[in-house]
Design a protein around this motif. Structure first.
Motif, short mmCIF file in Angstrom:
data_model
loop_
_atom_site.label_atom_id
_atom_site.label_comp_id
_atom_site.label_asym_id
_atom_site.label_seq_id
_atom_site.Cartn_x
_atom_site.Cartn_y
_atom_site.Cartn_z
N MET A 196 39.41 20.28 48.20
CA MET A 196 38.18 21.07 48.28
C MET A 196 38.42 22.35 48.58
SD MET A 196 34.81 20.03 48.59
CE MET A 196 33.18 20.89 49.04
N PRO A 197 37.66 23.19 47.85
CA PRO A 197 37.86 24.71 48.04
C PRO A 197 37.44 25.27 49.40
CG PRO A 197 36.47 24.19 46.20
CD PRO A 197 36.81 22.93 46.88
N ASP A 198 38.38 26.11 49.98
CA ASP A 198 37.81 27.08 51.05
C ASP A 198 36.55 27.74 50.76
OD1 ASP A 198 37.58 28.42 53.32
OD2 ASP A 198 39.76 28.71 53.70
N ARG A 199 35.48 27.46 51.56
CA ARG A 199 34.26 28.20 51.32
C ARG A 199 34.16 29.45 52.20
NH1 ARG A 199 31.93 26.05 46.99
NH2 ARG A 199 32.02 23.84 46.78
N THR A 200 35.11 29.71 53.14
CA THR A 200 35.11 31.03 53.83
C THR A 200 36.01 32.12 53.14
OG1 THR A 200 36.75 30.00 55.08
CG2 THR A 200 34.44 29.77 55.86
N GLU A 201 37.17 31.87 52.17
CA GLU A 201 37.92 32.69 51.91
C GLU A 201 36.93 33.63 50.81
OE1 GLU A 201 41.27 33.56 51.66
OE2 GLU A 201 41.16 32.45 53.71
N PRO A 202 37.49 34.99 50.88
CA PRO A 202 36.80 35.89 49.97
C PRO A 202 37.18 35.72 48.48
CG PRO A 202 37.97 37.19 51.45
CD PRO A 202 38.21 35.63 51.75
N ILE A 203 36.43 35.43 47.62
CA ILE A 203 36.51 35.32 46.02
C ILE A 203 36.89 36.47 45.17
CG2 ILE A 203 35.50 34.19 44.06
CD1 ILE A 203 33.67 32.42 46.00
N LEU A 204 37.83 36.44 44.73
CA LEU A 204 38.00 37.69 43.42
C LEU A 204 37.21 37.54 42.54
CD1 LEU A 204 40.28 39.66 42.53
CD2 LEU A 204 41.54 37.92 41.66
N ILE A 205 36.37 38.56 42.27
CA ILE A 205 35.27 38.89 41.07
C ILE A 205 35.66 39.74 40.25
CG2 ILE A 205 33.72 37.87 42.79
CD1 ILE A 205 32.88 40.67 43.04
N GLY A 206 36.69 40.59 40.44
CA GLY A 206 36.86 41.63 39.43
C GLY A 206 38.11 42.59 39.79
N LYS A 207 38.03 43.52 39.27
CA LYS A 207 39.13 44.90 39.23
C LYS A 207 38.45 46.07 38.81
CE LYS A 207 43.83 46.16 38.29
NZ LYS A 207 45.04 45.68 37.72
N ILE A 208 38.72 47.22 39.78
CA ILE A 208 38.24 48.61 39.19
C ILE A 208 39.12 48.97 38.24
CG2 ILE A 208 37.71 50.83 40.34
CD1 ILE A 208 36.26 48.60 41.83
N ALA A 209 38.47 49.13 37.04
CA ALA A 209 39.12 49.74 36.04
C ALA A 209 39.21 51.28 36.02
CB ALA A 209 38.53 49.33 34.88
N ALA A 210 38.01 51.97 36.51
CA ALA A 210 38.09 53.27 36.23
C ALA A 210 36.95 53.80 37.06
CB ALA A 210 38.07 53.73 34.82
N THR A 211 36.58 55.22 37.22
CA THR A 211 35.58 55.75 37.52
C THR A 211 34.60 55.87 36.34
OG1 THR A 211 36.34 58.08 37.19
CG2 THR A 211 36.72 57.23 39.41
N HIS A 212 33.41 56.14 36.63
CA HIS A 212 32.48 56.31 35.72
C HIS A 212 31.26 57.42 35.95
CE1 HIS A 212 29.78 55.07 32.27
NE2 HIS A 212 28.58 55.35 33.40
N GLY A 213 31.61 58.41 35.21
CA GLY A 213 30.79 59.87 35.38
C GLY A 213 31.36 60.53 36.61
N ILE A 214 30.49 61.57 37.28
CA ILE A 214 31.18 62.35 38.41
C ILE A 214 30.26 62.01 39.49
CG2 ILE A 214 31.85 64.04 36.85
CD1 ILE A 214 28.93 65.58 37.66
N ARG A 215 29.53 60.98 39.66
CA ARG A 215 28.49 60.55 40.70
C ARG A 215 29.31 59.61 41.68
NH1 ARG A 215 23.33 63.43 39.99
NH2 ARG A 215 23.69 64.21 37.77
N GLY A 216 30.40 59.10 41.60
CA GLY A 216 31.25 58.15 42.51
C GLY A 216 31.05 56.64 41.84
#
Length: 173
Positions: free
Chosen positions: A1-21
């Protein structure tokens, strides 16, 4: 059974977008729109530590997710976050329909054929566009199984197993 309390990997920061953070995120969910309701995220640091951030906003931009973190309004504030893995808590993810699973719940399942033969463990999932492909790793062999309803017959998260009916000739390669 999966551990329901572990953080789940959902993606990766690829780059910034624009100049507003804003940050451009490659979503591992298949549907970046599934992540627009996030209230907070965690980013894994270079030493493996998790850093928590409140989310100010998230929107779909093409095939990517644009993420704005509270308190970050300039590009120079977020440059150091590019390349980091993005996690969240399970309770922030949308509910799934019957027969749908999060990738993190499938990884590690023992995969058996409908004839009872153990193929190995599901070690990787490849998104191909038309359907996912499950990479099953055994001691001396690797199998690529298409994630199709007529191939994947059963997923039992409690037992930690997946039952497949491989198409004829699949293992002859």
């Amino acid at each position: 059974m999966p551990d329901r309390t572990e953080p789940i990997l959902i993606g990766k920061i690829a780059a910034t977008h624009g100049i507003r953070g804003q940050l451009r995120v490659i979503s591992y969910s298949g549907e970046p729109g599934n992540l627009t309701g996030l209230r907070s995220v965690m980013l894994k640091g270079t030493t493996g530590d998790m850093e928590y951030f409140a989310v100010a906003g998230a929107a779909v931009h093409g095939t990517k997710l644009l993420l704005t973190l509270k308190g970050y309004t300039e590009i120079n504030q977020v440059l150091h976050l590019v390349g980091r893995e993005l996690y969240t808590d399970r309770d922030q993810l949308p509910p799934l329909d019957d027969g749908e699973y999060y990738w993190c719940d499938l990884l590690g399942l023992r995969v058996m054929t409908d004839q009872g033969d153990l193929l190995g463990s599901l070690t990787e999932i490849i998104a191909t566009g038309s359907n996912d492909v499950y990479v099953i790793t055994a001691e001396e062999r690797e199998y690529l199984i298409p994630a199709l309803a007529d191939v994947v017959l059963d997923v039992d998260l409690v037992a930690g197993t997946m039952t497949v009916s491989p198409p004829e000739g699949l293992f002859d390669l």
